[in-house]
Design a protein around this motif. Structure first.
Motif, PDB file in Angstrom:
ATOM      1  N   TYR A 416       0.844  -1.189   0.000  1.00 57.70           N
ATOM      2  CA  TYR A 416       0.000   0.000   0.000  1.00 57.70           C
ATOM      3  C   TYR A 416       0.883   1.243   0.000  1.00 57.70           C
ATOM      4  CZ  TYR A 416      -3.675   3.355   0.893  1.00 57.70           C
ATOM      5  OH  TYR A 416      -4.528   4.411   0.773  1.00 57.70           O
ATOM      6  N   TYR A 417       0.650   2.108  -0.983  1.00 53.07           N
ATOM      7  CA  TYR A 417       1.416   3.332  -1.158  1.00 53.07           C
ATOM      8  C   TYR A 417       0.588   4.502  -0.625  1.00 53.07           C
ATOM      9  CZ  TYR A 417       4.203   0.517  -4.388  1.00 53.07           C
ATOM     10  OH  TYR A 417       4.993  -0.454  -4.945  1.00 53.07           O
ATOM     11  N   PHE A 418       1.055   5.089   0.468  1.00 56.64           N
ATOM     12  CA  PHE A 418       0.335   6.203   1.066  1.00 56.64           C
ATOM     13  C   PHE A 418       0.547   7.482   0.259  1.00 56.64           C
ATOM     14  CE2 PHE A 418       0.695   3.193   4.461  1.00 56.64           C
ATOM     15  CZ  PHE A 418      -0.461   3.362   5.213  1.00 56.64           C
ATOM     16  N   GLU A 419      -0.363   8.420   0.432  1.00 50.66           N
ATOM     17  CA  GLU A 419      -0.217   9.716  -0.201  1.00 50.66           C
ATOM     18  C   GLU A 419       1.048  10.400   0.309  1.00 50.66           C
ATOM     19  OE1 GLU A 419      -2.882  13.763  -0.899  1.00 50.66           O
ATOM     20  OE2 GLU A 419      -3.144  12.567   0.931  1.00 50.66           O
ATOM     21  N   GLU A 420       1.769  11.002  -0.613  1.00 49.52           N
ATOM     22  CA  GLU A 420       2.989  11.712  -0.238  1.00 49.52           C
ATOM     23  C   GLU A 420       2.641  12.934   0.611  1.00 49.52           C
ATOM     24  OE1 GLU A 420       6.006  14.420  -2.713  1.00 49.52           O
ATOM     25  OE2 GLU A 420       6.017  12.310  -3.340  1.00 49.52           O
ATOM     26  N   ILE A 421       3.349  13.086   1.746  1.00 53.15           N
ATOM     27  CA  ILE A 421       3.097  14.192   2.666  1.00 53.15           C
ATOM     28  C   ILE A 421       4.400  14.945   2.890  1.00 53.15           C
ATOM     29  CG2 ILE A 421       2.292  14.858   4.964  1.00 53.15           C
ATOM     30  CD1 ILE A 421       0.706  12.236   5.045  1.00 53.15           C
ATOM     31  N   ASN A 422       4.438  16.193   2.443  1.00 55.15           N
ATOM     32  CA  ASN A 422       5.631  17.037   2.597  1.00 55.15           C
ATOM     33  C   ASN A 422       6.896  16.347   2.075  1.00 55.15           C
ATOM     34  OD1 ASN A 422       4.143  19.121   3.828  1.00 55.15           O
ATOM     35  ND2 ASN A 422       4.337  18.127   5.845  1.00 55.15           N
ATOM     36  N   GLY A 423       6.736  15.625   0.972  1.00 55.30           N
ATOM     37  CA  GLY A 423       7.889  14.958   0.377  1.00 55.30           C
ATOM     38  C   GLY A 423       8.181  13.583   0.940  1.00 55.30           C
ATOM     39  N   TRP A 424       7.492  13.187   2.019  1.00 54.20           N
ATOM     40  CA  TRP A 424       7.698  11.856   2.602  1.00 54.20           C
ATOM     41  C   TRP A 424       6.744  10.869   1.932  1.00 54.20           C
ATOM     42  CZ3 TRP A 424      11.597  10.861   5.948  1.00 54.20           C
ATOM     43  CH2 TRP A 424      12.206  11.962   6.568  1.00 54.20           C
ATOM     44  N   ALA A 425       7.300   9.773   1.426  1.00 56.29           N
ATOM     45  CA  ALA A 425       6.502   8.773   0.712  1.00 56.29           C
ATOM     46  C   ALA A 425       6.640   7.418   1.410  1.00 56.29           C
ATOM     47  CB  ALA A 425       6.961   8.667  -0.735  1.00 56.29           C
ATOM     48  N   PRO A 426       5.667   7.045   2.257  1.00 56.84           N
ATOM     49  CA  PRO A 426       5.745   5.755   2.959  1.00 56.84           C
ATOM     50  C   PRO A 426       5.039   4.632   2.196  1.00 56.84           C
ATOM     51  CG  PRO A 426       4.080   7.143   3.974  1.00 56.84           C
ATOM     52  CD  PRO A 426       4.608   7.902   2.787  1.00 56.84           C
ATOM     53  N   VAL A 427       5.528   3.410   2.404  1.00 51.93           N
ATOM     54  CA  VAL A 427       4.948   2.209   1.807  1.00 51.93           C
ATOM     55  C   VAL A 427       4.962   1.094   2.841  1.00 51.93           C
ATOM     56  CG1 VAL A 427       5.084   0.519  -0.064  1.00 51.93           C
ATOM     57  CG2 VAL A 427       5.853   2.858  -0.460  1.00 51.93           C
ATOM     58  N   PHE A 428       3.863   0.343   2.925  1.00 51.80           N
ATOM     59  CA  PHE A 428       3.813  -0.851   3.758  1.00 51.80           C
ATOM     60  C   PHE A 428       3.487  -2.045   2.869  1.00 51.80           C
ATOM     61  CE2 PHE A 428       3.070   2.451   6.895  1.00 51.80           C
ATOM     62  CZ  PHE A 428       3.867   2.035   7.953  1.00 51.80           C
ATOM     63  N   GLY A 429       4.089  -3.185   3.166  1.00 47.23           N
ATOM     64  CA  GLY A 429       3.859  -4.360   2.338  1.00 47.23           C
ATOM     65  C   GLY A 429       3.840  -5.647   3.129  1.00 47.23           C
ATOM     66  N   ILE A 430       3.109  -6.625   2.619  1.00 44.06           N
ATOM     67  CA  ILE A 430       3.084  -7.975   3.185  1.00 44.06           C
ATOM     68  C   ILE A 430       3.219  -8.971   2.046  1.00 44.06           C
ATOM     69  CG2 ILE A 430       1.705  -7.365   5.211  1.00 44.06           C
ATOM     70  CD1 ILE A 430      -0.732  -8.542   3.751  1.00 44.06           C
ATOM     71  N   SER A 431       3.726 -10.143   2.348  1.00 42.34           N
ATOM     72  CA  SER A 431       3.856 -11.190   1.334  1.00 42.34           C
ATOM     73  C   SER A 431       3.780 -12.555   1.996  1.00 42.34           C
ATOM     74  CB  SER A 431       5.183 -11.056   0.576  1.00 42.34           C
ATOM     75  OG  SER A 431       6.278 -11.180   1.460  1.00 42.34           O
ATOM     76  N   GLY A 432       3.377 -13.539   1.230  1.00 45.46           N
ATOM     77  CA  GLY A 432       3.300 -14.900   1.735  1.00 45.46           C
ATOM     78  C   GLY A 432       3.479 -15.910   0.619  1.00 45.46           C
ATOM     79  N   THR A 433       4.059 -17.045   0.949  1.00 46.90           N
ATOM     80  CA  THR A 433       4.302 -18.113  -0.027  1.00 46.90           C
ATOM     81  C   THR A 433       4.016 -19.466   0.602  1.00 46.90           C
ATOM     82  OG1 THR A 433       6.052 -16.841  -1.103  1.00 46.90           O
ATOM     83  CG2 THR A 433       6.006 -19.193  -1.541  1.00 46.90           C
ATOM     84  N   ILE A 434       3.340 -20.297  -0.147  1.00 52.47           N
ATOM     85  CA  ILE A 434       3.182 -21.712   0.209  1.00 52.47           C
ATOM     86  C   ILE A 434       3.789 -22.521  -0.920  1.00 52.47           C
ATOM     87  CG2 ILE A 434       1.579 -23.600   0.665  1.00 52.47           C
ATOM     88  CD1 ILE A 434      -0.391 -21.534   1.737  1.00 52.47           C
ATOM     89  N   GLN A 435       4.686 -23.419  -0.583  1.00 49.64           N
ATOM     90  CA  GLN A 435       5.380 -24.210  -1.601  1.00 49.64           C
ATOM     91  C   GLN A 435       5.381 -25.674  -1.190  1.00 49.64           C
ATOM     92  OE1 GLN A 435       9.936 -24.084  -2.520  1.00 49.64           O
ATOM     93  NE2 GLN A 435       8.983 -22.534  -3.823  1.00 49.64           N
ATOM     94  N   ASN A 436       5.083 -26.530  -2.145  1.00 48.78           N
ATOM     95  CA  ASN A 436       5.196 -27.966  -1.866  1.00 48.78           C
ATOM     96  C   ASN A 436       5.880 -28.659  -3.031  1.00 48.78           C
ATOM     97  OD1 ASN A 436       2.893 -28.948  -3.726  1.00 48.78           O
ATOM     98  ND2 ASN A 436       1.839 -27.499  -2.379  1.00 48.78           N
ATOM     99  N   ASN A 437       6.788 -29.554  -2.680  1.00 49.41           N
ATOM    100  CA  ASN A 437       7.578 -30.279  -3.675  1.00 49.41           C
ATOM    101  C   ASN A 437       7.397 -31.771  -3.458  1.00 49.41           C
ATOM    102  OD1 ASN A 437       9.912 -30.051  -5.762  1.00 49.41           O
ATOM    103  ND2 ASN A 437      10.600 -31.615  -4.316  1.00 49.41           N
ATOM    104  N   SER A 438       7.178 -32.511  -4.523  1.00 50.21           N
ATOM    105  CA  SER A 438       7.058 -33.965  -4.434  1.00 50.21           C
ATOM    106  C   SER A 438       7.992 -34.611  -5.441  1.00 50.21           C
ATOM    107  CB  SER A 438       5.609 -34.408  -4.688  1.00 50.21           C
ATOM    108  OG  SER A 438       5.147 -33.946  -5.933  1.00 50.21           O
ATOM    109  N   ASN A 439       8.346 -35.858  -5.176  1.00 51.63           N
ATOM    110  CA  ASN A 439       9.220 -36.638  -6.050  1.00 51.63           C
ATOM    111  C   ASN A 439       8.399 -37.697  -6.761  1.00 51.63           C
ATOM    112  OD1 ASN A 439      11.905 -35.530  -5.447  1.00 51.63           O
ATOM    113  ND2 ASN A 439      11.532 -36.294  -3.378  1.00 51.63           N
ATOM    114  N   LYS A 440       8.523 -37.769  -8.080  1.00 56.25           N
ATOM    115  CA  LYS A 440       7.760 -38.730  -8.867  1.00 56.25           C
ATOM    116  C   LYS A 440       8.660 -39.635  -9.698  1.00 56.25           C
ATOM    117  CE  LYS A 440       3.586 -35.911  -9.189  1.00 56.25           C
ATOM    118  NZ  LYS A 440       2.480 -35.441 -10.053  1.00 56.25           N
TER     119      LYS A 440
END
Length: 764
Positions: A416-440
């Motif tokens: 999420y990119y917040f509105e720039e205030i007096n030249g300050w530009a803040p950003v907050f972020g989240i991320s997630g990953t689910i991974q599964n590996n199998s052998n065949k």
């Protein structure tokens, strides 16, 4: 899970698309692009809004129009070959027109970059070191894959297995320490393996950005060494349609590569289709043709989406499919190659485009939903993706794989990119990953596993007239559950850590700029480092993991000094990277193991507190507008500080010297953009090696390229032609990072590549 996420986002997009409340925020922007000195209109200039993935090309009068854009402050970049790239913030709440004046320059510097910071901006205002490689450079390099096309970037090397497999190395770090992004998604394709390449179509990229240095703040674990960001083309303006057909042929291995792509925009409904086919026989060294190094590749990708006043949403599907022969280097007493049964190979086998045993068959599929939605006074950018990577390694049968890795990866990233205030530009972020590996397959090198990763970060950037400051902090956690199967026992490992960085840029004078950055990163051990147990086909060794490995943490100091003058431009980058618990493998005390009657060296994973340091220097001299004398040198040194020994697999220092001349011609000439270049790539002797490694001799290769563009009487580009020569002196060499070094196979001999590109377009 990913299907539910995509369905929800599509429903949200549909609501936004037909919401009457959004109609009041729609606007358009138009204007002219002219030469600052003469006032003449500039045809063919690219006017883009990178945050919206939207662009337009100026017409004969230098005019452009962009529709379906939100009423907001947007960063617009304007570029044209032969002119300095212009970046300007335009407030569309107060105006719907913007004219731009471009200055003639032989250096297209200070372009907008999207890597190294969540906030778009000029490269000169980014505290991390980023190099941009254009589509033209990618196409005309004569490279066999997208990583091979980046090797001229200072500080970038490649671990190669013949011509088809290249793994990126940045400042001495590779494998899971480098993040490769494509369409804003972290590429997941068993990148822990030596002979596992990057499953991305080189023709699909509009450009590539290379970040040298830790980027864990934005990309989490695995970005300890840097980022390679492969960027898709922007969609054209409303009512426009464009595309191109490209084809090339290389003499060394008979490589034929053909690509067709097109894209369009109809009332904000955008689309793109891209297809590539490659086919090659075994490559030649200066002394022989290397048996079973043929490969073929077919790629297909398509995108459909919306570009509306509320933002954009693009749904993209891609499929990468390749078969690659694996050379084992087995020979008879006369030194000639033999097949898996020990029989001498024929000349027809050497020139065959078929795969002989052993070979790889890799299929990588990816479904991605990218969206950027105006929300409140800011905007929300989200990328949700599903990847499926199937890696079959066939040893004794062409239908039943010996090993078969089946990897699924579900990921989501939101900022999420917040509105720039007096030249300050803040950003907050989240991320997630689910991974599964199998052998065949019949056997396994790593166990099946499930992995769960989550992270969150906060970042802020402040720009003054001549000074920019940025800082951020991030927390990541990862849990890996390995399963009991084959020869493996189950285990559960958890890793978590904090990353962060503080950086600045300072325009010391009109032509002199300074960048500096201090970054803390981390990397969790990958599944192979923790659990590998067996012989991996094509690696010539037995690998042994260590379940007790700790996570790596790094603290890197990075600084760059840049000079942009009329006749001379240069850049000096220096870095020092402390890495605690650095993980690498060693052949300890020449240990060997007997597997089915064949001896293999045993490589075990170890770790120790280490340091990587080095520099990159570039110098471009252009005494006249059309002449360039480009020079760069890169040097990296790696040591284990605990044992006072050299780290393995550190690339040779490299010097690149290139002379290029662009012939000036009339703008209405039928043949234009004629250029010729010639250069030496010199790799110096690598004598600072790990005790189990052997030293590598220095070498130089001569490369050259010539090209031109044909135009119609109206000035429209009809086609572009080029001829690229690599290793024209037919130098017999072995690079330090070539995996064929272990079996005495030299690098590629003289290669001439002939290429053609035919653009087509329609403007409303």
């Amino acid at each position: 899970m990913i299907r539910h996420i995509i369905l929800i986002l599509c429903l949200v997009i549909a609501v936004f698309t037909y919401s009457p409340a959004m109609a009041n925020s729609i606007t358009s922007i138009s204007g002219r692009v002219t030469d600052k000195q003469t006032g003449a209109p500039i045809q063919g200039a690219n006017v883009g809004i990178s945050s919206l993935k939207l662009g337009a090309t100026t017409n004969n009068n230098g005019e452009y129009t962009l529709t379906n854009v939100p009423k907001a402050k947007l960063l617009i970049d304007v570029s044209r070959m032969g002119y300095k790239t212009l970046t300007q913030l335009v407030d569309l709440t107060t105006t719907s027109t913007a004219d731009f004046q471009l200055e003639i320059s032989v250096i297209e510097a200070d372009e907008v970059v999207v890597t190294g910071s969540p906030i778009l901006g000029k490269n000169s205002k980014n505290s991390t070191t980023i190099e941009t490689v254009t589509k033209k450079d990618l196409t005309q390099s004569g490279a066999t894959n997208i990583i091979d096309a980046l090797k001229s970037v200072p500080g970038v090397s490649q671990i190669t297995t013949g011509g088809a497999i290249s793994k990126p190395v940045i400042r001495g770090m590779g494998y899971n320490r480098i993040v490769t992004l494509s369409n804003d998604v972290k590429q997941e394709g068993q990148q822990w393996g030596d002979e596992h390449g990057i499953e991305i179509d080189q023709y699909s990229a509009s450009k590539v950005e290379v970040l040298r240095g830790p980027a864990s703040l934005f990309y989490g674990s695995d970005a300890l060494g840097g980022v390679i960001n492969i960027i898709d083309p922007t969609v054209p303006a409303n009512g426009n349609f464009s595309g191109q057909f490209a084809s090339n042929y290389s003499t060394n291995n008979g490589l034929t590569a053909n690509n067709l792509q097109f894209q369009g925009n109809t009332n904000g409904i955008v689309y793109r289709l891209n297809g590539t086919y490659k086919n090659a026989m075994s490559f030649k060294t200066p002394t022989e043709r290397v048996y079973n190094s043929a490969f073929n590749e077919d790629d297909l990708s398509g995108m459909v989406g919306f570009n509306k006043s509320w933002g954009f949403a693009h749904l993209t599907y891609s499929r990468f499919n390749t078969k690659i022969g694996l050379t084992e280097g087995e020979r008879d007493n006369a030194g000639n190659f033999v097949d898996v049964d020990g029989n001498p190979v024929s000349e027809s086998d050497l020139k065959s485009r078929s795969m002989f045993l052993p070979f790889q068959h890799i299929t990588h599929q990816k479904l991605t939903l990218n969206s950027n939605v105006n929300l409140g006074k800011g905007f929300l950018k989200t990328t949700a993706s599903f990847q499926n990577n199937q890696r079959r390694e066939l040893e004794d049968s062409s239908t039943d794989p010996a090993t078969y890795f089946y990897l699924n990866t579900y990921s989501i990233d939101s900022k999420y990119y917040f509105e720039e205030i007096n030249g300050w530009a803040p950003v907050f972020g989240i991320s997630g990953t689910i991974q599964n590996n199998s052998n065949k397959g019949e056997e396994a090198l790593i166990p099946a596993y499930d992995m769960y990763t989550g992270g969150a970060f906060a970042y802020v950037k402040k720009a003054w007239n001549e000074f920019t400051l940025d800082a951020g902090i991030r927390y990541d956690a990862r849990k890996l559950n390995a399963k009991q199967e084959y020869q493996f026992n189950s285990f559960n490992n958890s890793f978590s850590n904090i990353s962060g960085s503080v950086g600045m840029t300072w325009q010391l004078a009109d032509k002199l700029g300074l960048k500096a950055n201090v970054g803390r990163g981390f990397r969790a051990p990958n599944i192979a480092e923790l659990s590998a147990d067996g012989v991996h086909e094509g690696t010539f060794r037995y690998e042994k993991g260590n379940v007790n490995l700790k996570q790596e943490t790094s603290l890197q100091f990075d600084a760059a000094l840049n000079w942009e003058g009329k006749y001379v431009s240069s850049s000096l980058n220096g870095y020092y990277n402390f890495i605690n618990d650095y993980i690498y493998y060693q052949n300890i005390n020449n240990e060997q193991i007997d597997v089915n009657g064949q001896l293999y060296p045993v490589y075990s994973y170890v770790q120790g507190n280490s340091a990587l340091r080095g520099l990159e220097f570039s110098l471009d001299i252009h005494p006249v507008d059309h002449l360039h004398f480009e020079n760069s040198i890169a040097y990296t040194r790696g040591t284990n500080n605990e044992t006072n020994t050299n780290l393995p697999f550190i690339p040779q220092a490299k010097l690149i010297n290139t002379v290029r001349y662009d012939f000036e011609g009339r703008k209405d000439a039928s043949i234009s953009k004629i250029f010729v270049s010639a250069g030496f790539e010199t790799s110096f002797k690598q004598a600072k090696v790990d005790p189990f490694e052997t030293t590598s001799n220095g070498y130089s290769v001569l490369n050259s390229t010539i090209g031109a563009t044909l135009r119609s009487a109206s000035g429209k580009e009809l086609l572009s032609l080029y001829v690229a020569g690599r290793n024209l002196t037919n130098t017999n060499y072995i690079d330090h990072l070539s995996r064929f070094k272990e079996i005495g196979i030299a690098g590629t001999a003289r290669t001439i590549t002939f290429g053609i590109s035919v653009p087509f377009s329609h403007q409303h």
